[in-house]
Design a protein around this motif. Structure first.
Motif, PDB file in Angstrom:
ATOM      1  N   ASP A 151      -2.332   6.875   4.685  1.00 13.88           N
ATOM      2  CA  ASP A 151      -1.266   6.023   5.229  1.00 13.88           C
ATOM      3  C   ASP A 151      -1.826   4.951   6.168  1.00 13.88           C
ATOM      4  O   ASP A 151      -1.341   3.821   6.189  1.00 13.88           O
ATOM      5  N   HIS A 182      -0.439  -4.904   6.010  1.00 16.46           N
ATOM      6  CA  HIS A 182       0.179  -5.752   7.038  1.00 16.46           C
ATOM      7  C   HIS A 182      -0.656  -5.835   8.314  1.00 16.46           C
ATOM      8  O   HIS A 182      -0.456  -6.741   9.120  1.00 16.46           O
ATOM      9  N   TYR A 183      -1.650  -4.953   8.474  1.00 13.26           N
ATOM     10  CA  TYR A 183      -2.518  -5.097   9.650  1.00 13.26           C
ATOM     11  C   TYR A 183      -3.300  -6.408   9.597  1.00 13.26           C
ATOM     12  O   TYR A 183      -3.664  -6.965  10.624  1.00 13.26           O
ATOM     13  N   LYS A 218       0.841  -1.177   0.000  1.00 17.16           N
ATOM     14  CA  LYS A 218       0.000   0.000   0.000  1.00 17.16           C
ATOM     15  C   LYS A 218       0.891   1.248   0.000  1.00 17.16           C
ATOM     16  O   LYS A 218       2.058   1.125   0.385  1.00 17.16           O
ATOM     17  N   ARG A 262       2.244   4.795  21.969  1.00 17.03           N
ATOM     18  CA  ARG A 262       2.159   3.958  20.777  1.00 17.03           C
ATOM     19  C   ARG A 262       1.246   2.789  21.082  1.00 17.03           C
ATOM     20  O   ARG A 262       1.525   1.984  21.975  1.00 17.03           O
ATOM     21  N   GLU A 296       0.902   6.602  17.317  1.00 24.57           N
ATOM     22  CA  GLU A 296       2.352   6.421  17.304  1.00 24.57           C
ATOM     23  C   GLU A 296       2.984   7.544  18.098  1.00 24.57           C
ATOM     24  O   GLU A 296       2.515   8.690  18.023  1.00 24.57           O
ATOM     25  N   ARG A 334      10.691   9.688   6.701  1.00 28.75           N
ATOM     26  CA  ARG A 334       9.753   9.357   5.610  1.00 28.75           C
ATOM     27  C   ARG A 334       8.847  10.545   5.305  1.00 28.75           C
ATOM     28  O   ARG A 334       7.742  10.404   4.790  1.00 28.75           O
ATOM     29  N   LYS A 378      -1.633  -9.198  11.565  1.00 26.55           N
ATOM     30  CA  LYS A 378      -1.395  -9.110  13.013  1.00 26.55           C
ATOM     31  C   LYS A 378      -2.242 -10.176  13.733  1.00 26.55           C
ATOM     32  O   LYS A 378      -3.392 -10.413  13.365  1.00 26.55           O
ATOM     33  N   GLN A 383      -1.656  -4.024  19.619  1.00 27.62           N
ATOM     34  CA  GLN A 383      -0.230  -3.859  19.915  1.00 27.62           C
ATOM     35  C   GLN A 383      -0.026  -2.613  20.750  1.00 27.62           C
ATOM     36  O   GLN A 383      -0.890  -1.721  20.688  1.00 27.62           O
ATOM     37  N   PHE A 394      -5.260   4.026  16.198  1.00 27.63           N
ATOM     38  CA  PHE A 394      -3.832   3.808  15.935  1.00 27.63           C
ATOM     39  C   PHE A 394      -3.098   5.036  16.461  1.00 27.63           C
ATOM     40  O   PHE A 394      -3.425   6.168  16.099  1.00 27.63           O
ATOM     41  N   LYS A 406       0.192  10.531  14.443  1.00 20.17           N
ATOM     42  CA  LYS A 406       1.639  10.401  14.646  1.00 20.17           C
ATOM     43  C   LYS A 406       2.065  11.416  15.694  1.00 20.17           C
ATOM     44  O   LYS A 406       1.386  12.420  15.898  1.00 20.17           O
ATOM     45  N   HIS A 432      -5.359   0.324   6.845  1.00 19.74           N
ATOM     46  CA  HIS A 432      -5.246  -0.520   8.042  1.00 19.74           C
ATOM     47  C   HIS A 432      -6.521  -0.474   8.896  1.00 19.74           C
ATOM     48  O   HIS A 432      -7.066  -1.505   9.271  1.00 19.74           O
TER      49      HIS A 432
END
Ligand code: NDP
Ligand SMILES: O=C1O[C@H](COP(=O)(O)O)[C@@H](O)[C@H](O)[C@H]1O
Length: 526
Positions: A280, A223-224, A193, A376, A261, A268, A227, A407, A259, A371, A285
């Motif tokens: 993003d 990738h979520y 993605k 996190r 962070e 990035r 998990k 997580q 989510f 972010k 996700h």
């Protein structure tokens, strides 16, 4: 524990050679191709010089190798990128990212060295044939050296590249690097993605890739979906009688998918400024998680049945009302020289979605991502309605909540009211807690990428995004994204290390979320 081959959770001490890459878990209900796989496997990481490749792709391949899923007699790994470096240079770049738990350092370095020897690097451009012809030659040589019968070999291309180069790279693969025939062999393409920037660009990309490859060859990775606790959602919902009658608008007040962070864009910035937090994190996700939380029970656990239900949920989401959006940008974001000084890109967003169906009408789904916040974590928080006829007058202590902590410290816990232990008849908030580190002490939870790469080798598309899913996801967010891109919606500044804009908490309260005061869940320690 099950035998290592059938389980993707591995015991901490296991290093068993697995001869087959076929999945047997839940195999009865699955729809996997049935030909025997005998040919050798080439895994080609395009963009091998980049950030994702070194931090995620190669470490995931190493972990699969270490656990015996990539036997050295069958597998070879190729890195491809423009940067002119040698095989050894690439190996040294990634060496430091190959870690493993609980193994002696000599055992570790033995595995690392053997793994690194499986990697060969080819340098070439993404737009002309020469580099890809060379790549094909190297792959073919490897296949011949393994006595792989023509047509039986397997080629997995992993595009760890900026999406802008996907079209030309896919064209090159199609023209120069396909498995020559199909005697049980295959060619598969994994794309990262973000798949596009809005509905139009995503559709254009999909059409382009669709002309080159069939849908079963394309693995759109999110990738979520790899998990552990995301993969647990369907089991939790549909294998437990507890949840079946409660999981609906009659009982649930609101659902948050969060989510956070505690760091910023960290090197990035250039990429992030073009995409922003909605593209993003939220459009992919968090929306994928929403699908699994909200979808109806699929006919079976076959990948297509599951993905059919996910698409239905997405198609039932109502257009986003801009009143139910809060955008933020952390102070100092534009100090990054790769970010434009007048950037309107949100680094934080809360977006409320409404699902127009029988189960969820009236239940806000609050998606929040940011972010540079104060912590996190990623979690799903299902808040139930107040108990009617509250004879204990315990409402003030807070509502029942079911929290799934994706997580860190994977866990699920139910916040519930109990009698406060002691002589008095009073109530208190407590929890029923399933903390994975405590309950499954012998088990290492695999990294999401590890699991998903294994799925691509096994030909299991359940945890990958189908084209119609992608389209429906972009349909939801494109009007909002265009309004932000046009400057019609502006992010409010927030302090790095804070909870994000105060307006987001106000929106949460407006959506019906009732904050519990005086209760904090503490992850258990051993
Ligand atoms: N990094 C991460 O944590 C995550 C990344 N992703 C996605 O994975 C993909 C790769 O990400 P990441 O590794 O961070 O990206 P990078 O910016 O590190 O790019 C990867 C490689 O692509 C080549 N490259 C970079 N920019 C260009 C360009 N403009 N044109 C052609 N080639 C270019 C470079 O290799 P060379 O110059 O040697 O050819 C570079 O090493 C992206 O789609 C990203 O969105 C997804 C989740 C997390
Ligand atoms: O896809 C992305 O995910 C990471 C966060 O992944 P996680 O597994 O650590 O939660 C995020 O940092 C990155 O911006 C985004 O592109």
């Amino acid at each position: 524990m099950e035998s290592g081959r059938t389980s993707s959770i591995v015991s901490k001490d296991s290093f068993t050679e697995r001869s087959s890459l076929r999945s047997e878990s839940f195999s009865e209900g699955r729809d996997l191709e049935s030909f025997p796989e005998t040919g050798c496997l080439s895994i080609i990481v395009l963009g091998a010089s980049g950030d994702l490749a070194k931090k995620k792709t190669f470490p995931a391949l190493f972990n699969l190798y270490r656990q015996g899923f990539l036997p050295s007699e069958e597998v070879h790994i190729f890195g491809y990128a423009r940067t002119k470096i040698s095989d050894d240079d690439l190996r040294e770049r990634i060496r430091g990212y190959l870690t493993e738990a609980k193994e002696t350092s000599s055992g570790h370095s033995k595995h690392v060295s053997k793994f690194l020897q499986l990697i060969k690097y080819v340098s070439g451009s993404y737009t002309d044939g020469e580099g890809f012809q060379l790549l094909d030659k190297e792959i073919s040589e490897h296949e011949i050296s393994k006595n792989s019968q023509e047509g039986t070999s397997r080629r997995l291309f992993y595009l760890a590249l900026p999406p802008s180069v996907y079209p030309s790279v896919c064209k090159m693969i199609r023209s120069y690097c396909m498995n020559k025939s199909d005697l049980g062999g295959w060619t598969r393409i994994v794309v990262e993605k973000p798949f596009g920037k809005d509905l139009n660009s995503a559709e254009k990309l999909s059409s382009h890739l669709g002309e080159l490859f069939d849908e079963p060859q394309l693995y759109r990775i999110d990738h979520y979906l790899g998990k552990e606790l995301v993969q647990n959602l369907l089991v939790l919902r549909f294998a437990n009688r507890f949840f079946l009658p409660l999981w609906n608008r009659d009982n649930i007040s609101n659902i948050q998918i969060v989510f956070r962070e505690d760091f910023g864009t960290e090197g990035r910035g250039g990429y992030f400024d073009e995409y922003g937090i909605i593209r993003d994190i939220i459009q992919n996700h968090l929306l994928q998680v929403l699908c699994l939380v909200a979808m109806e029970k699929p006919v079976s656990i076959k990948p297509e049945h599951i993905r059919d239900e996910k698409v239905k949920v997405l198609q039932s989401v109502l257009p986003i009302s801009f009143d139910e959006v809060v955008l933020g940008q952390y102070e100092g974001y534009t100090d990054d020289p790769t970010v434009s000084s007048d950037s309107n890109t949100p680094t934080f967003a809360t977006v409320v979605l409404h699902i127009h169906n029988e189960r969820w009408e009236g239940v806000p789904f609050i998606l929040k991502a940011g972010k540079a916040l104060n912590s996190r974590k990623a979690e799903i928080r299902v808040q139930f309605k107040d108990v009617p006829g509250d004879i204990f007058k315990c409402k003030k202590q807070g509502r029942n909540e079911f929290v799934i902590r994706l997580q860190p410290s994977e866990a699920m816990y139910m916040k519930l009211t109990v009698k406060k232990p002691g002589l008095d008849m009073s109530t208190i908030q407590s929890e029923l807690d399933l903390s994975y580190s405590q309950r499954y002490q012998d088990i290492i939870i695999p990294e999401a990428y590890e699991r998903l790469i294994l799925d691509t080798i096994r030909g299991d598309q359940q945890h990958f995004v189908r084209r119609d899913e992608l389209r429906a996801a972009w349909e939801i967010f494109t009007p909002l994204l265009h309004a932000i891109d046009d400057g019609g919606l502006k992010p409010v500044p927030y302090k790095p290390g804070s909870r994000g804009p105060a307006e987001a908490d106000e929106l949460l309260a407006k959506s019906g979320y009732v904050q519990t005061h005086g209760y904090v869940w503490i992850p258990p320690t051993l």
